[in-house]
Design a protein around this motif. Structure first.
Motif, mmCIF file in Angstrom:
data_model
loop_
_atom_site.group_PDB
_atom_site.id
_atom_site.type_symbol
_atom_site.label_atom_id
_atom_site.label_comp_id
_atom_site.label_asym_id
_atom_site.label_seq_id
_atom_site.Cartn_x
_atom_site.Cartn_y
_atom_site.Cartn_z
ATOM 1 N N ARG A 15 -5.583 4.242 6.682
ATOM 2 C CA ARG A 15 -6.168 3.174 7.612
ATOM 3 C C ARG A 15 -5.642 1.816 7.855
ATOM 4 N NH1 ARG A 15 -10.859 6.144 5.924
ATOM 5 N NH2 ARG A 15 -11.445 4.704 4.366
ATOM 6 N N ARG A 16 -5.793 1.216 9.031
ATOM 7 C CA ARG A 16 -5.057 -0.179 9.283
ATOM 8 C C ARG A 16 -5.738 -1.039 8.201
ATOM 9 N NH1 ARG A 16 -2.116 -0.692 13.504
ATOM 10 N NH2 ARG A 16 -3.430 0.860 14.663
ATOM 11 N N GLY A 17 -4.751 -2.021 7.748
ATOM 12 C CA GLY A 17 -5.377 -2.912 6.943
ATOM 13 C C GLY A 17 -5.849 -2.503 5.582
ATOM 14 N N GLU A 18 -5.433 -1.388 5.271
ATOM 15 C CA GLU A 18 -5.885 -0.905 3.873
ATOM 16 C C GLU A 18 -4.777 -0.472 3.096
ATOM 17 O OE1 GLU A 18 -9.213 1.720 3.893
ATOM 18 O OE2 GLU A 18 -10.632 0.394 5.071
ATOM 19 N N ILE A 19 -5.087 -0.414 1.753
ATOM 20 C CA ILE A 19 -4.231 0.241 0.734
ATOM 21 C C ILE A 19 -4.627 1.693 0.532
ATOM 22 C CG2 ILE A 19 -3.304 0.168 -1.517
ATOM 23 C CD1 ILE A 19 -3.361 -2.886 -1.415
ATOM 24 N N THR A 20 -3.856 2.361 1.152
ATOM 25 C CA THR A 20 -4.070 3.965 0.629
ATOM 26 C C THR A 20 -3.172 4.459 -0.451
ATOM 27 O OG1 THR A 20 -4.646 4.293 3.060
ATOM 28 C CG2 THR A 20 -4.232 6.303 1.726
ATOM 29 N N ALA A 21 -3.925 5.166 -1.555
ATOM 30 C CA ALA A 21 -3.342 5.758 -2.567
ATOM 31 C C ALA A 21 -2.950 7.240 -2.451
ATOM 32 C CB ALA A 21 -3.563 5.012 -3.799
ATOM 33 N N LEU A 22 -1.713 7.631 -2.784
ATOM 34 C CA LEU A 22 -1.623 9.274 -2.901
ATOM 35 C C LEU A 22 -1.230 9.496 -4.261
ATOM 36 C CD1 LEU A 22 -1.084 11.369 -0.518
ATOM 37 C CD2 LEU A 22 1.311 10.880 -0.697
ATOM 38 N N ILE A 23 -2.207 10.321 -4.821
ATOM 39 C CA ILE A 23 -1.997 10.646 -6.440
ATOM 40 C C ILE A 23 -1.993 12.102 -6.469
ATOM 41 C CG2 ILE A 23 -3.035 8.347 -7.016
ATOM 42 C CD1 ILE A 23 -5.507 9.716 -8.081
ATOM 43 N N GLY A 24 -1.659 12.285 -7.810
ATOM 44 C CA GLY A 24 -1.541 14.005 -8.042
ATOM 45 C C GLY A 24 -0.775 14.205 -9.168
ATOM 46 N N PRO A 25 -0.960 15.284 -9.752
ATOM 47 C CA PRO A 25 -0.041 15.478 -11.081
ATOM 48 C C PRO A 25 1.539 15.640 -10.621
ATOM 49 C CG PRO A 25 -2.013 17.004 -10.542
ATOM 50 C CD PRO A 25 -1.673 16.269 -9.467
ATOM 51 N N ASN A 26 2.251 15.607 -11.486
ATOM 52 C CA ASN A 26 3.539 15.715 -11.420
ATOM 53 C C ASN A 26 4.032 17.102 -10.582
ATOM 54 O OD1 ASN A 26 4.489 13.395 -12.770
ATOM 55 N ND2 ASN A 26 4.522 14.289 -14.533
ATOM 56 N N ARG A 37 -1.400 -7.099 1.727
ATOM 57 C CA ARG A 37 -2.588 -6.713 2.909
ATOM 58 C C ARG A 37 -3.376 -7.631 3.121
ATOM 59 N NH1 ARG A 37 -7.502 -4.005 -0.245
ATOM 60 N NH2 ARG A 37 -7.908 -6.257 -0.503
ATOM 61 N N ASP A 38 -3.822 -8.976 2.455
ATOM 62 C CA ASP A 38 -4.653 -9.771 3.110
ATOM 63 C C ASP A 38 -3.947 -10.855 3.527
ATOM 64 O OD1 ASP A 38 -6.597 -8.344 1.970
ATOM 65 O OD2 ASP A 38 -6.650 -9.498 0.070
ATOM 66 N N GLU A 39 -2.840 -11.381 3.420
ATOM 67 C CA GLU A 39 -2.129 -12.588 4.108
ATOM 68 C C GLU A 39 -1.593 -11.959 5.196
ATOM 69 O OE1 GLU A 39 -0.116 -14.711 1.266
ATOM 70 O OE2 GLU A 39 -2.000 -14.487 -0.199
ATOM 71 N N GLN A 40 -0.740 -10.822 5.217
ATOM 72 C CA GLN A 40 0.170 -10.416 6.384
ATOM 73 C C GLN A 40 -0.489 -9.426 7.039
ATOM 74 O OE1 GLN A 40 3.231 -11.905 5.977
ATOM 75 N NE2 GLN A 40 2.345 -12.956 4.190
ATOM 76 N N GLY A 41 -1.707 -8.689 6.514
ATOM 77 C CA GLY A 41 -2.376 -7.752 7.279
ATOM 78 C C GLY A 41 -1.510 -6.488 7.612
ATOM 79 N N SER A 75 -0.617 -2.498 6.337
ATOM 80 C CA SER A 75 -1.020 -1.678 5.531
ATOM 81 C C SER A 75 -0.256 -0.932 4.606
ATOM 82 C CB SER A 75 -1.516 -0.426 6.624
ATOM 83 O OG SER A 75 -2.058 -0.898 7.875
ATOM 84 N N ILE A 76 -0.758 -0.485 3.565
ATOM 85 C CA ILE A 76 0.203 -0.260 2.485
ATOM 86 C C ILE A 76 -0.367 1.471 2.071
ATOM 87 C CG2 ILE A 76 1.054 -0.274 -0.102
ATOM 88 C CD1 ILE A 76 0.289 -3.115 0.214
ATOM 89 N N LEU A 77 0.714 2.212 1.934
ATOM 90 C CA LEU A 77 0.604 3.729 1.673
ATOM 91 C C LEU A 77 1.512 3.676 0.298
ATOM 92 C CD1 LEU A 77 -0.402 6.730 1.974
ATOM 93 C CD2 LEU A 77 1.679 7.116 3.260
ATOM 94 N N LEU A 78 0.676 3.985 -0.734
ATOM 95 C CA LEU A 78 1.624 4.294 -2.059
ATOM 96 C C LEU A 78 1.294 5.157 -3.140
ATOM 97 C CD1 LEU A 78 -0.131 2.995 -5.091
ATOM 98 C CD2 LEU A 78 -0.516 0.979 -3.275
ATOM 99 N N ILE A 79 2.349 5.739 -3.751
ATOM 100 C CA ILE A 79 2.245 6.995 -4.620
ATOM 101 C C ILE A 79 2.136 5.932 -5.979
ATOM 102 C CG2 ILE A 79 3.557 8.522 -5.678
ATOM 103 C CD1 ILE A 79 4.830 9.218 -3.105
ATOM 104 N N GLU A 80 1.272 6.500 -6.819
ATOM 105 C CA GLU A 80 1.426 5.711 -8.024
ATOM 106 C C GLU A 80 0.503 6.634 -9.048
ATOM 107 O OE1 GLU A 80 2.840 2.704 -9.095
ATOM 108 O OE2 GLU A 80 2.578 4.061 -10.811
ATOM 109 N N HIS A 81 1.140 6.714 -10.449
ATOM 110 C CA HIS A 81 0.474 7.257 -11.690
ATOM 111 C C HIS A 81 -0.261 5.935 -12.314
ATOM 112 C CE1 HIS A 81 2.191 11.192 -11.274
ATOM 113 N NE2 HIS A 81 3.301 10.808 -11.250
ATOM 114 N N ASP A 82 0.047 5.052 -12.415
ATOM 115 C CA ASP A 82 -0.618 4.023 -13.027
ATOM 116 C C ASP A 82 -1.878 3.543 -12.454
ATOM 117 O OD1 ASP A 82 -1.499 1.687 -14.391
ATOM 118 O OD2 ASP A 82 0.223 0.572 -14.202
ATOM 119 N N MET A 83 -3.119 4.258 -13.103
ATOM 120 C CA MET A 83 -4.616 4.102 -12.688
ATOM 121 C C MET A 83 -5.039 2.654 -12.436
ATOM 122 S SD MET A 83 -5.393 6.986 -11.704
ATOM 123 C CE MET A 83 -4.134 8.296 -11.335
#
Lengths: 273, 436
Positions: free
Chosen positions: A29-40, A209-213, A215-223
C-alpha cells in the motif's frame, strides 16, 4: 490510505520443473512499509527479482500505480526501464556498490538518467552548452542530502569498498533513493548489522516513509526491524502466501509459527495460545 | 637465538631452490643455447655449445642463491626496493605530479625543433600508439569490455582515408572526421551482437571481428586491391599548402623559407600530437560526464547499473563507438603518414600490442598508458640492434611488470568529482577490472 502502489496478482515463477512462486497475490500500500518474510528458500528474493524485472514471471500481473493514476505493468518492462519509468528502486541481498568509485560518485551514477538528459546526451556538455554544470550541482546537492540522512557526509570522497559493512548497507539505500523512486524495494537491509546499526536503519526507513512519502517493500529476517517498523506483513513459504496482515496479527498466526518452527499447525496453535 | 637456529635451514632451502632453478634453466637452455643448427654441405648439422650452456646454468644457480640469501631476506616482507619505489612514486605523483603533465606537453611541442629525424620518426610512431592506447582505454580501461580486435577500427580508418582520397580526391582534413565516424559505425555494428557476451566470450568475438575485417580487406580485390595494398595516398596539407620541393602552393614558397624535408615530418608530428591530445582531452571530459561515470559503473557492477535504471546496452555501445572513433583517427593518420597501406599492417599482433600498452600502463590511467607506449614502442626501437632478442626482452619486461605491479604501472583511479577539497586517489586494489 488503502490504495495499492503495487498490486501483485496471481504471480507464478517456474525455473524448469521447480515452482519457485506459486500463484502469489498481495498488495503493497502507498505510504506504508510492507515486509515480505518467510523461511529460507521461500522465494522472497525471487519475488523481488520479478518485481524489479530481473526475472520475467511465468504468469501473473504486476501493476505499479503512481499517485497521478498512471499505471505500469512491470512484467512487461525491461529491468532498467522499471527503475527509470515505473520508479521502483531496489537494493541487493549481497551489497552491490561500485566499490572502486567514491561514495559521492555512487550517488551520482544513480542520477544517471536525469543527468544524461541535462548533458544533452553528452554532446551538449562536451561542447559546453545547455547548462550542464548547474544540473550537476543540483545532483550533488541531492547526493549530499542523502549522505546526511545516512550519516556518510564525512566519507563522501572515500571509495565505497572502504566503508564498513553497515555503512555500505546505508549507502546502497541512499543510492537507490537517489534514483527518485516511488517504491523502494530492500532485500534484507538489516543483514549483518549490529543492534545499534539496525536501530539506525529503522530510523532511516521511517524517515523515508514519513518525510519523503515513499512506500517501502522489504525482505527481512531481523524481527526487530520487521515488527518495529512494518505496517503490513506478507508471509510466504514454498512460494505460496500463508499469511497477510499487520504485525500483531502475524505474530499470533499459527500458520506463520508452524512455518517458522517447522511443526504442524495444530501444535503451533497450542504454542501460540 | 631463533635466527642462528634458522640459518642452516635457510641456507639449505636456498640451495635447494637454486638447484631447482638451475635444473629448469638447464632444460630450457639446452635447446635454445646448447644446440645450434649450422649450414653444412649436404644439409643442416648441429653445433654444440656446452660452455655457453654451463655458463647460463651457473649464472642462474648463483643468481638465485644470491637473491635468496641476500635480497629476499625474509620471505614474507616485500623487497625493500619495491616498497621504496612505490612510496617514492606515490610521493612524486602527489607532490610534483601535477606539474608533470604540463611539462611533458610543453616538452612534446618543443621536441620536433630540436630532435633529429630518427628521433622524430620514432616519436610519431610512439604518439600513434599513445593515441590508440588512449582510444582502447575507453573500451577496456573505463567500460571494462575486453576488446582483442581493436586493430579493425584502425584498419577501417586507414582504408577510409586511402579510398576516399585516391578515388574522390578528398583531403586529409575532410576525411579525418569521416574516418572516425565510419570506424565508430563499425564499432556499433560490432557492439550490437556482442552486447550479451562477457569476459572471455567477448574477447573471442572481438578477436574474430578483427580477423574478419582483415580477411575482407585481403580478398575484396576490386575495392581494396587485396594484398597489393593501396599506394600513392596523398600527404596532408597545411591549409592547402603542400610539403613538396617543387610545384605550386608549397609550404616553403609561401613562407619564403628554404625547403627542408624535415618540415613535413614536423608537420606530421604536430598532427599526431594534436590528435593524441584531443583524445586525451575528450576522454577526460567524458569521464566527468554521466556517460563516463556510467562506463566505470558498468565495469564495477553491471547488475547494479541496471537496477539504477541505466541502459547498459546504450552505455556499452557508446564506449565501443567512441573507442573505435579514436582508432579510426589513428588509422587515417597512419595511412597519410605511410602513403601506402595493405592488410599486412593490421594483423592481430597490432591489437595485442595496443592491448598490452593499456594493460601494462594501468587500465583507465592516461599517464600510465602513455608511459607504457613510450617504453614498449621506444623499446622496440632501442633494441633494434638486438633484433633476435627483442621479443625475449619484450616478454621479460611484461612478466616483470605483471609480477611487480599486476594492475599496471599506474593502477590508482582518480575520482571524477569531490565533495571536499582534498583530492586523493582510489587505490587500484579496490577498482574492479570488469568482466567484459
Amino acid at each position: 490510505m488503502t490504495d495499492a502502489i503495487l498490486k501483485v496478482e496471481h504471480m507464478t515463477m517456474r525455473f524448469g520443473g521447480l515452482v519457485a512462486i506459486d500463484d502469489l497475490s498481495f498488495d503493497a500500500r502507498r505510504g506504508e512499509i510492507t515486509a515480505l518474510i518467510g523461511p529460507n528458500g521461500a522465494g522472497k528474493t525471487t519475488v523481488f527479482n520479478c518485481i524489479t524485472g530481473f526475472y520475467k514471471p511465468t504468469a501473473g500481473m504486476l501493476t505499479m500505480t503512481h499517485e497521478d493514476g498512471s499505471t505500469f505493468l512491470l512484467e512487461r518492462m525491461d529491468d532498467f526501464r522499471i527503475t527509470r519509468h515505473a520508479r521502483v528502486a531496489r537494493t541487493f541481498q549481497n551489497i552491490r556498490l561500485f566499490g572502486g568509485m567514491t561514495v559521492l560518485e555512487n550517488l551520482l551514477v544513480a542520477q544517471h538518467n536525469k543527468l544524461m538528459l541535462a548533458s544533452k546526451f553528452t554532446i551538449g556538455a562536451i561542447l559546453g552548452i545547455g547548462g550542464y554544470r548547474g544540473h550537476e550541482k543540483e545532483a550533488v546537492e541531492l547526493a549530499r542530502f542523502w549522505l546526511d540522512k545516512a550519516g556518510l557526509t564525512a566519507r563522501a570522497d572515500d571509495p565505497a569498498a572502504d566503508l564498513p559493512y553497515g555503512d555500505q548497507r546505508k549507502l546502497e539505500i541512499a543510492r537507490a533513493m537517489c534514483t527518485g523512486p516511488k517504491l523502494l524495494c530492500l532485500d534484507e537491509p538489516a543483514a549483518g548489522l549490529n543492534p545499534k546499526e539496525s536501530d539506525d536503519l529503522n530510523k532511516m526507513l521511517l524517515g523515508i516513509r514519513d518525510e519523503q512519502g515513499i512506500s517501502i517493500l522489504l525482505i527481512e529476517h531481523d524481527m526487530n526491524v520487521v515488527m518495529g517498523i512494518s505496517d503490513h506483513i506478507v508471509v510466504i513459504d514454498y512460494g505460496k502466501k500463508i499469511s497477510d496482515g499487520d504485525p500483531a496479527f502475524i505474530r499470533s498466526d499459527p500458520k506463520v509459527i508452524a512455518a517458522y518452527l517447522g511443526v504442524d499447525e495444530s501444535e503451533a496453535g497450542e504454542l501460540a495460545s | 637465538m631463533t635466527e642462528t637456529a634458522a640459518r642452516p635451514n635457510r641456507f639449505a632451502a636456498a640451495l635447494k631452490e637454486a638447484l631447482m632453478a638451475a635444473l629448469l634453466a638447464f632444460v630450457l637452455a639446452s635447446f635454445m643455447l646448447g644446440v645450434r643448427t649450422v649450414d653444412a654441405p649436404g644439409g643442416l648439422s648441429y653445433h654444440y655449445r656446452p660452455g655457453l650452456l654451463a655458463a647460463a646454468v651457473a649464472f642462474v644457480f648463483f643468481g638465485r642463491l644470491f637473491l635468496r640469501l641476500v635480497w629476499w631476506k625474509d620471505e614474507r616482507s616485500t623487497p625493500k626496493l619495491y616498497s621504496t619505489l612505490t612510496e617514492g612514486m606515490a610521493k612524486f605523483t602527489s607532490g610534483w605530479g601535477r606539474f608533470l603533465a604540463p611539462a611533458v606537453i610543453i616538452g612534446a611541442f618543443v621536441l620536433p625543433f630540436v630532435a633529429s629525424r630518427y628521433v622524430l620518426d620514432t616519436s610519431i610512431l610512439i604518439l600513434t600508439y599513445i593515441l590508440l592506447g588512449w582510444g582502447l582505454n575507453v573500451v577496456v580501461g573505463l567500460a571494462g569490455l575486453l576488446d582483442l580486435g581493436y586493430v579493425a577500427f584502425y584498419a577501417v580508418g586507414a582504408y577510409a582515408y586511402a579510398l576516399l582520397s585516391t578515388h574522390f580526391g578528398l583531403s586529409f582534413w575532410a576525411v579525418l572526421p569521416l574516418a572516425g565516424l565510419m570506424a565508430a559505425t563499425w564499432g556499433m555494428i560490432l557492439g550490437f551482437p556482442v552486447l550479451r557476451l562477457r569476459g572471455d566470450y567477448l574477447a573471442i568475438v572481438t578477436l574474430a571481428f578483427g580477423e574478419i575485417i582483415r580477411v575482407v580487406l585481403l580478398n575484396w580485390y576490386t575495392v581494396t586491391k587485396g594484398p597489393d595494398g593501396i599506394s600513392g595516398i596523398p600527404r596532408p596539407t597545411f591549409f592547402g599548402l603542400q610539403f613538396k620541393r617543387f610545384g605550386e602552393h608549397t609550404f616553403h614558397q609561401f613562407f619564403g623559407i628554404e625547403y627542408s624535408s624535415m618540415h613535413r615530418i614536423i608537420f606530421l608530428y604536430m598532427i599526431i600530437l594534436l590528435l593524441a591530445l584531443l583524445t586525451s582531452y575528450v576522454t577526460n571530459r567524458l569521464r566527468r560526464l554521466p556517460v563516463g561515470r556510467a562506463w566505470e559503473a558498468l565495469r564495477e557492477d553491471e547488475i547494479a547499473c541496471r537496477a539504477l535504471g541505466i541502459n547498459t546496452t546504450n552505455t556499452k555501445l557508446t564506449a565501443f563507438a567512441i573507442g573505435a572513433f579514436f582508432g579510426g583517427l589513428g588509422g587515417s593518420f597512419f595511412a597519410t603518414r605511410q602513403g601506402f597501406i595493405s592488410p599486412e599492417s593490421f594483423t592481430f599482433i597490432e591489437s595485442a600490442i595496443i592491448l598490452a600498452i593499456v594493460v601494462l600502463g594501468g587500465m583507465g590511467s592516461q599517464i600510465g598508458v602513455a608511459i607504457a607506449a613510450i617504453v614498449m614502442i621506444g623499446g622496440f626501437e632501442v633494441f633494434r640492434e638486438a633484433a633476435q632478442y627483442r621479443m625475449l626482452i619484450f616478454g621479460l619486461l611484461m612478466v616483470i611488470i605483471m609480477v611487480w605491479k599486476p594492475r599496471g604501472l599506474v593502477s590508482g583511479r582518480m575520482p571524477t568529482i569531490f565533495l571536499g577539497s582534498e583530492r586523493k586517489q582510489v587505490s587500484g586494489d579496490l577498482v574492479k577490472e570488469g568482466e567484459g
